[in-house]
Scaffold this motif. Structure first.
Motif, PDB file in Angstrom:
ATOM      1  N   THR A 198      35.089 -42.356   0.924  1.00  0.00           N
ATOM      2  CA  THR A 198      35.055 -41.628   2.189  1.00  0.00           C
ATOM      3  C   THR A 198      34.604 -42.549   3.319  1.00  0.00           C
ATOM      4  N   GLU A 199      35.391 -42.551   4.398  1.00  0.00           N
ATOM      5  CA  GLU A 199      35.069 -43.374   5.550  1.00  0.00           C
ATOM      6  C   GLU A 199      35.036 -42.499   6.795  1.00  0.00           C
ATOM      7  N   THR A 200      34.451 -43.007   7.844  1.00  0.00           N
ATOM      8  CA  THR A 200      34.426 -42.329   9.145  1.00  0.00           C
ATOM      9  C   THR A 200      34.809 -43.321  10.228  1.00  0.00           C
ATOM     10  N   ILE A 201      35.761 -42.914  11.055  1.00  0.00           N
ATOM     11  CA  ILE A 201      36.118 -43.747  12.206  1.00  0.00           C
ATOM     12  C   ILE A 201      35.984 -42.913  13.479  1.00  0.00           C
ATOM     13  N   SER A 202      35.915 -43.591  14.602  1.00  0.00           N
ATOM     14  CA  SER A 202      35.855 -42.921  15.903  1.00  0.00           C
ATOM     15  C   SER A 202      36.984 -43.429  16.786  1.00  0.00           C
ATOM     16  N   MET A 203      37.505 -42.549  17.623  1.00  0.00           N
ATOM     17  CA  MET A 203      38.516 -42.940  18.603  1.00  0.00           C
ATOM     18  C   MET A 203      38.280 -42.124  19.869  1.00  0.00           C
ATOM     19  N   THR A 204      38.859 -42.543  20.960  1.00  0.00           N
ATOM     20  CA  THR A 204      38.696 -41.806  22.215  1.00  0.00           C
ATOM     21  C   THR A 204      40.055 -41.352  22.740  1.00  0.00           C
ATOM     22  N   VAL A 205      40.031 -40.226  23.445  1.00  0.00           N
ATOM     23  CA  VAL A 205      41.221 -39.659  24.079  1.00  0.00           C
ATOM     24  C   VAL A 205      40.837 -39.289  25.511  1.00  0.00           C
ATOM     25  N   PRO A 206      41.666 -39.633  26.505  1.00  0.00           N
ATOM     26  CA  PRO A 206      41.351 -39.224  27.879  1.00  0.00           C
ATOM     27  C   PRO A 206      41.118 -37.719  27.978  1.00  0.00           C
ATOM     28  N   ASN A 207      40.116 -37.326  28.749  1.00  0.00           N
ATOM     29  CA  ASN A 207      39.734 -35.922  28.840  1.00  0.00           C
ATOM     30  C   ASN A 207      40.891 -35.040  29.315  1.00  0.00           C
ATOM     31  N   ASP A 208      41.757 -35.595  30.198  1.00  0.00           N
ATOM     32  CA  ASP A 208      42.852 -34.789  30.709  1.00  0.00           C
ATOM     33  C   ASP A 208      43.967 -34.586  29.682  1.00  0.00           C
TER      34      ASP A 208
ATOM     35  N   ILE B 161      64.170 -37.568  27.269  1.00  0.00           N
ATOM     36  CA  ILE B 161      63.557 -37.560  25.937  1.00  0.00           C
ATOM     37  C   ILE B 161      62.718 -38.827  25.815  1.00  0.00           C
ATOM     38  N   VAL B 162      61.399 -38.650  25.687  1.00  0.00           N
ATOM     39  CA  VAL B 162      60.470 -39.791  25.747  1.00  0.00           C
ATOM     40  C   VAL B 162      59.562 -39.779  24.518  1.00  0.00           C
ATOM     41  N   PRO B 163      59.328 -40.941  23.868  1.00  0.00           N
ATOM     42  CA  PRO B 163      58.367 -40.993  22.765  1.00  0.00           C
ATOM     43  C   PRO B 163      57.015 -40.418  23.184  1.00  0.00           C
ATOM     44  N   ALA B 164      56.445 -39.592  22.319  1.00  0.00           N
ATOM     45  CA  ALA B 164      55.187 -38.928  22.661  1.00  0.00           C
ATOM     46  C   ALA B 164      54.078 -39.922  22.974  1.00  0.00           C
ATOM     47  N   SER B 165      54.099 -41.082  22.317  1.00  0.00           N
ATOM     48  CA  SER B 165      53.028 -42.065  22.542  1.00  0.00           C
ATOM     49  C   SER B 165      53.079 -42.679  23.938  1.00  0.00           C
ATOM     50  N   GLN B 166      54.186 -42.502  24.662  1.00  0.00           N
ATOM     51  CA  GLN B 166      54.293 -43.035  26.022  1.00  0.00           C
ATOM     52  C   GLN B 166      54.032 -41.974  27.090  1.00  0.00           C
ATOM     53  N   CYS B 167      54.006 -40.700  26.687  1.00  0.00           N
ATOM     54  CA  CYS B 167      53.870 -39.623  27.678  1.00  0.00           C
ATOM     55  C   CYS B 167      52.527 -39.661  28.401  1.00  0.00           C
ATOM     56  N   GLY B 168      51.482 -40.079  27.693  1.00  0.00           N
ATOM     57  CA  GLY B 168      50.173 -40.159  28.332  1.00  0.00           C
ATOM     58  C   GLY B 168      50.147 -41.144  29.486  1.00  0.00           C
ATOM     59  N   PHE B 169      50.955 -42.211  29.396  1.00  0.00           N
ATOM     60  CA  PHE B 169      51.006 -43.198  30.465  1.00  0.00           C
ATOM     61  C   PHE B 169      51.747 -42.643  31.682  1.00  0.00           C
ATOM     62  N   ILE B 170      52.707 -41.753  31.449  1.00  0.00           N
ATOM     63  CA  ILE B 170      53.404 -41.104  32.564  1.00  0.00           C
ATOM     64  C   ILE B 170      52.448 -40.172  33.303  1.00  0.00           C
ATOM     65  N   ILE B 171      51.572 -39.510  32.548  1.00  0.00           N
ATOM     66  CA  ILE B 171      50.593 -38.599  33.156  1.00  0.00           C
ATOM     67  C   ILE B 171      49.496 -39.394  33.871  1.00  0.00           C
ATOM     68  N   GLY B 172      48.978 -40.424  33.192  1.00  0.00           N
ATOM     69  CA  GLY B 172      47.916 -41.233  33.766  1.00  0.00           C
ATOM     70  C   GLY B 172      46.550 -40.580  33.650  1.00  0.00           C
TER      71      GLY B 172
ATOM     72  N   GLU C 275      35.420 -38.365  31.893  1.00  0.00           N
ATOM     73  CA  GLU C 275      34.955 -39.068  30.708  1.00  0.00           C
ATOM     74  C   GLU C 275      36.025 -38.986  29.616  1.00  0.00           C
ATOM     75  N   ASP C 276      36.156 -40.041  28.806  1.00  0.00           N
ATOM     76  CA  ASP C 276      36.980 -39.959  27.604  1.00  0.00           C
ATOM     77  C   ASP C 276      36.262 -39.097  26.575  1.00  0.00           C
TER      78      ASP C 276
ATOM     79  N   GLY D 154      32.904 -32.583  26.083  1.00  0.00           N
ATOM     80  CA  GLY D 154      33.000 -33.443  27.255  1.00  0.00           C
ATOM     81  C   GLY D 154      31.690 -33.474  28.014  1.00  0.00           C
ATOM     82  N   GLU D 155      31.430 -34.605  28.668  1.00  0.00           N
ATOM     83  CA  GLU D 155      30.179 -34.776  29.416  1.00  0.00           C
ATOM     84  C   GLU D 155      30.411 -34.833  30.915  1.00  0.00           C
ATOM     85  N   GLY D 156      31.500 -34.200  31.376  1.00  0.00           N
ATOM     86  CA  GLY D 156      31.735 -34.160  32.821  1.00  0.00           C
ATOM     87  C   GLY D 156      32.486 -35.369  33.315  1.00  0.00           C
ATOM     88  N   THR D 157      32.092 -35.863  34.471  1.00  0.00           N
ATOM     89  CA  THR D 157      32.797 -36.981  35.101  1.00  0.00           C
ATOM     90  C   THR D 157      31.831 -38.099  35.461  1.00  0.00           C
TER      91      THR D 157
END
Length: 335
Positions: A262-272, A109-120, A311-312, A301-304
């Motif tokens: 009203t505000e707008t923010i941006s964030m990135t997520v790994p494509n995988d 049982i692993v915190p969801a915020s750490q699972c991405g690091f296990i995947i890489g 790409e993120d 996504g813009e490919g690799t």
């Protein structure tokens, strides 16, 4: 002080020999009996031989959680000893079967915020763990009920599982949770919030937006009888109602207030990992939009890169501060 060791494929990872960590493993109740032993004798021996602290949740539910605390080496030894006892249980169940042994599966049982690091990035870390440990490892895409944790299933022999757990422990120590965690509790159908709305991230405090939503009159951060998903949904409903009132109440002054709120923010997520955020046929991103009340847009996504790395993906979130905070939190929990 941690040492840097080489895995079998040449990649390096930190080896924390003197740092304590706690992991939790989910078992069926019938498997745990052999781990406890008569009068608790077996689990006492496991503690003595491994040097780890091993606790087993009460038997009032079909699912039992085994909590192991210690150094990575102690946890590795404890998981191997527990695996041998679970193996013994299945051997008794199978009776006179002379064929090959079925592989074991441990569910961490692993915190969801750490699972991405296990995947890489691009799945490189999970591939490295598979190759160097010899075990199969899979990270669930969905969180456990009423929690912000996921299952990480490890399948193999007792030896390969313990080596895989060892490497997962090193990843968890390298990358602590990025936000407060709502732990999975099989005893409760409606788990409440963590006792504190603020999580500690190696000295840095982070506020849990879902807990802060209690201020909207939907309960307190320590309420045990409110499903956090339901609380967030109700809060999202209130946030959306407030947005509509600002837009529809008329007058130039109100429109200006609406624009200024009203505000707008941006964030990135790994494509995988973007599939975990979007969900099947867009179900998860639709849920995030509905719960938060924010407008959430995921760029294509813009490919690799030329070096072959993915790409993120850029995510744009628009809304008031509360709705943006909730949407950002939910997206981070999906990774």
């Amino acid at each position: 002080m941690e040492n840097v060791q080489q895995s079998s494929n040449g990649s390096s990872f930190n080896d924390y020999n003197d740092v304590n960590l706690t992991i939790r493993i989910l078992f069926h109740g019938r498997e745990v009996g052999n781990v406890i032993g008569k009068g608790g004798e077996t689990v006492k021996n496991i503690r003595d031989q491994s040097g780890a602290r091993v606790l087993i949740s009460d038997g009032s539910t079909p699912e039992r959680i085994v909590t192991i605390t210690g150094t990575t080496n102690a946890i590795c030894k404890a998981t191997e000893l527990i695996g041998l006892k679970v193996e013994e249980f299945f051997e008794r169940q199978n009776g006179d079967w002379n064929g090959p042994k079925a592989p074991l599966t441990f569910k961490l049982i692993v915190p969801a915020s750490q699972c991405g690091f296990i995947i890489g990035k691009g799945g490189c870390k999970i591939k490295e763990i598979r190759e160097s440990s010899g075990a199969a490892i899979q990270v669930a895409s969905d969180m456990l009920p009423n929690s912000t944790e996921r299952l990480v299933s490890i399948t193999g022999t007792t030896g390969t599982i313990s080596q895989c757990v060892y490497q997962v422990c090193n990843v968890l120590l390298d990358s602590p949770p990025r936000s407060a965690t709502i732990p999975y509790d099989p005893r409760s159908k409606t788990s409440g919030f963590a006792s504190s709305a603020v999580g500690n991230d190696f000295g840095r405090q982070r506020t849990n937006p879902l807990a802060s939503l209690a201020a909207l009159g939907l309960g307190t951060a320590s309420t045990g009888g409110i499903n956090p998903a339901a609380l967030a949904a109700l809060a999202g409903s209130q946030l959306r109602t407030g947005n509509r009132q600002n837009r529809n109440s008329g007058g130039e002054h109100k429109n200006q207030n609406s624009n200024s709120n009203t505000e707008t923010i941006s964030m990135t997520v790994p494509n995988d990992l973007i599939g975990c955020v979007i969900g099947r046929r867009g179900s998860k991103i639709a849920e995030i939009r509905q719960i938060s009340g924010a407008l959430v847009h995921i760029a294509k996504g813009e490919g690799t890169h030329e070096n072959g790395e993915n790409e993120d993906r850029h995510i744009t979130i628009t809304g008031n501060k509360d709705s943006i905070s909730v949407a950002k939190y939910l997206i981070e929990m999906r990774q």
